[in-house]
Design an enzyme around this catalytic site. Sequence first.
Site, short mmCIF file in Angstrom:
data_model
loop_
_atom_site.label_atom_id
_atom_site.label_comp_id
_atom_site.label_asym_id
_atom_site.label_seq_id
_atom_site.Cartn_x
_atom_site.Cartn_y
_atom_site.Cartn_z
N LYS A 293 124.61 53.14 21.38
CA LYS A 293 123.77 52.62 22.46
C LYS A 293 124.34 51.33 23.06
O LYS A 293 124.54 51.24 24.25
CB LYS A 293 122.36 52.36 21.94
CG LYS A 293 121.40 51.81 22.97
CD LYS A 293 121.10 52.82 24.04
CE LYS A 293 120.06 52.33 25.01
NZ LYS A 293 119.83 53.29 26.10
N GLU B 58 126.48 63.72 28.24
CA GLU B 58 126.20 62.83 27.11
C GLU B 58 125.46 63.54 25.98
O GLU B 58 125.80 63.36 24.81
CB GLU B 58 125.35 61.63 27.57
CG GLU B 58 126.12 60.49 28.17
CD GLU B 58 125.21 59.33 28.52
OE1 GLU B 58 125.57 58.19 28.22
OE2 GLU B 58 124.14 59.57 29.11
N CYS C 101 127.56 48.39 16.10
CA CYS C 101 127.03 48.68 14.79
C CYS C 101 125.77 47.85 14.61
O CYS C 101 125.42 47.04 15.46
CB CYS C 101 128.05 48.35 13.71
SG CYS C 101 129.67 49.08 13.97
N TRP D 188 129.39 52.40 13.71
CA TRP D 188 130.00 53.25 14.74
C TRP D 188 131.49 52.95 14.67
O TRP D 188 131.91 51.82 14.92
CB TRP D 188 129.42 52.93 16.11
CG TRP D 188 129.86 53.87 17.19
CD1 TRP D 188 129.29 55.05 17.53
CD2 TRP D 188 130.97 53.70 18.08
NE1 TRP D 188 129.96 55.64 18.57
CE2 TRP D 188 131.00 54.83 18.93
CE3 TRP D 188 131.94 52.71 18.25
CZ2 TRP D 188 131.96 54.99 19.93
CZ3 TRP D 188 132.90 52.87 19.23
CH2 TRP D 188 132.90 54.00 20.06
N ARG E 11 122.42 52.17 17.28
CA ARG E 11 123.62 51.36 17.53
C ARG E 11 124.86 51.94 16.85
O ARG E 11 125.98 51.55 17.16
CB ARG E 11 123.40 49.92 17.04
CG ARG E 11 122.27 49.18 17.71
CD ARG E 11 122.10 47.81 17.11
NE ARG E 11 123.27 46.98 17.34
CZ ARG E 11 123.40 46.14 18.36
NH1 ARG E 11 122.43 46.01 19.24
NH2 ARG E 11 124.48 45.41 18.51
N GLU F 127 124.95 60.13 37.96
CA GLU F 127 124.11 59.85 36.80
C GLU F 127 123.60 61.14 36.16
O GLU F 127 123.54 61.25 34.93
CB GLU F 127 122.93 58.96 37.22
CG GLU F 127 121.95 58.62 36.12
CD GLU F 127 122.55 57.83 34.96
OE1 GLU F 127 121.86 57.72 33.93
OE2 GLU F 127 123.69 57.35 35.07
N HIS G 32 137.69 69.63 49.63
CA HIS G 32 138.92 68.88 49.37
C HIS G 32 139.38 69.03 47.92
O HIS G 32 140.10 68.17 47.42
CB HIS G 32 138.71 67.40 49.72
CG HIS G 32 138.41 67.17 51.17
ND1 HIS G 32 139.37 67.27 52.15
CD2 HIS G 32 137.26 66.88 51.80
CE1 HIS G 32 138.82 67.03 53.33
NE2 HIS G 32 137.53 66.79 53.15
N ASN H 197 129.98 43.49 12.76
CA ASN H 197 129.97 44.17 14.05
C ASN H 197 131.04 43.54 14.93
O ASN H 197 131.24 42.33 14.89
CB ASN H 197 128.62 44.01 14.77
CG ASN H 197 127.49 44.66 14.02
OD1 ASN H 197 127.70 45.43 13.10
ND2 ASN H 197 126.28 44.35 14.45
N GLY H 198 131.69 44.36 15.76
CA GLY H 198 132.68 43.82 16.69
C GLY H 198 134.08 44.28 16.34
O GLY H 198 134.29 45.20 15.53
N LYS I 114 124.33 62.25 32.28
CA LYS I 114 123.28 62.58 31.31
C LYS I 114 123.53 63.95 30.67
O LYS I 114 123.38 64.12 29.46
CB LYS I 114 121.91 62.58 32.00
CG LYS I 114 121.40 61.22 32.33
CD LYS I 114 121.05 60.44 31.07
CE LYS I 114 121.16 58.95 31.28
NZ LYS I 114 122.50 58.41 31.41
#
Length: 606
Positions: free
Chosen positions: A601, A486, A2, A71, A27, A479, A502, A95-96, A483
């Site tokens: 983020k 996301e 946050c 968030w 954030r 990656e 496989h 935050n946290g 992306k």
Amino acid sequence: MCGIVAAVADRNIVPVLIEGLRKLEYRGYDSAGLAVHSGGMHRLRAVGRVAELATRAEGLTACAGIAHTRWATHGVPSERNAHPHVSGDLAVVHNGIIENYEAIKARLAGLGYAFTSETDTEAIAHLIEHKLKSQADLLAAVRAACAELVGAYAIAVLSEKEPQRVVVARHGAPLLLGLGEDGHYAASDAAALLQVTRTLIYLEDGDIAEIARGGVRIVRADGSPVDRPRHESTLSADAVELGRFRHYMQKEIFEQPQALANTLEMIGAAHSAAPQLFGAGAAEMLADAKSVLILACGTSYHAGLTARYWIEQLAGLPCSVEIASEYRYRASVPNPEALVVAISQSGETADTLAALKHARVLGQSRTLALCNVAESTIVREAALKFLTRAGPEIGVASTKAFTTQLAALFLLAVTLARLNDRIDAREEAAHLAAMRHLPLAVGRVLELEPQIAQWAKGFAGKQHALFLGRGLHYPIALEGALKLKEISYIHAEAYPAGELKHGPLALVDKDMPVIAVAPNDALLEKLKSNLQEVRARGGELFVFADAGSGIAESEGVQIIRMPEHYGLLSPVLYVVPLQLLAYHAALVKGTDVDKPRNLAKSVTVE
């Protein structure tokens, strides 16, 4: 995950708080809120983006206040769960995650405190209010409350009875102070304060501070005063503005040539990689390393997976790569002679920071932080450091941070190789010359954007995608898949191409696009066979290939030719079109590119 902004000044700070939240919206953006002194305490909260809060705050003026963008961790996004939370005359933003909040909540509820939200933050507000009954002032009450908190937090507290100051504290979550001519400030990130000051003080774990118009005061948990150094930020307000671009992600993709140039500036025209680039004492520590352990999460983990190929091939050292959130919860076998490399864009990634500390507890003291933020916690916790100099990255989906991490990790591999006499001076100079050419090479890849945008139109209606790579390009396929999911919400998976038969081949049909990374390397012929397996099942292929790959366009096979083959450093080039593919697919679908749902983020909680 946050964002906090706080201010006490000889001016109307409401616009400062709102603009600071806008800069921190990357954030967290489930909800936002503020509390200010304006003829008494006023609290405003809104679900959704900062713009909604800004509308509600029109016409409000105040000289002291706190603000927050959230968030969600505890409790769904809603106005009652949005910060600030209040208790009596107090308002608190946080935050946290407070791990023992349930015990605190039960005790305070028994004392008559009423809880109206699902958050752990409300327990902090009531605890500080309770401590005020036995403490001399707000600072002392916050200090007493923090002594009971278990977990990670950055908090800011405003009291209606003390309208000229704000008290803040941090443990395990970033928080900094800003010193201005007309007042003083606090925030989770320097970007929020560039509008008012570039003079910053980075708080350390256990610091508690008060900000007032006349100055700031910092104390430790025992109440003893402490001084922290001042830093002049080199960031400009323009660095966090969109400019000519539609989204921060697009801007940051196109900033990659400059970010790479900045990161590699220190090698200049050198023919050798000086170990001192990684910090004082690096020469001895790197030379003594008998293996490498890389700790990272998400995109940084993919950078670590790529580095494993480089380190083992060039330096001849065993290299293992661990997902940081898993590493400390299993019985690993520590090696006191290992070099432990922690990779984090923000330097505040909670899982990576905890994994680094766990590695030290196990006796692995040779530590290196690879990070984009100079004053971050991970940088301070590690013995050595390398700063990637990517500049601020606002888009949630990491781009330039990843490519600069790759560049730094390749430089580390070359340095280890030279120290271990695995390459000679001529080979070392050749590797450094190739690195210096990276900005130009990436710039040429960016010219492929129009072709990639055309491809993306065919992806918008798809529900799934499969990415394939071999060798050191398998992490690049990972990656690329990350992306795409996301920011476009298309389910995507990545596999080493040799694994197709496989299991994953069962998924391939005409509705499953397959994206292949096909450089002209030793594994190309193997990869071609894998691509034929896809075509035989009716799968449509989208292939990024070198000019000399020998893969031709045909029905069901589309090719984009890369400008040049780049050997060991080709992963840096090949990830760029995958970033652009994800970006343009998201544009076609109309998703929120910079702020994808459910993500934030800076992941500062477990």
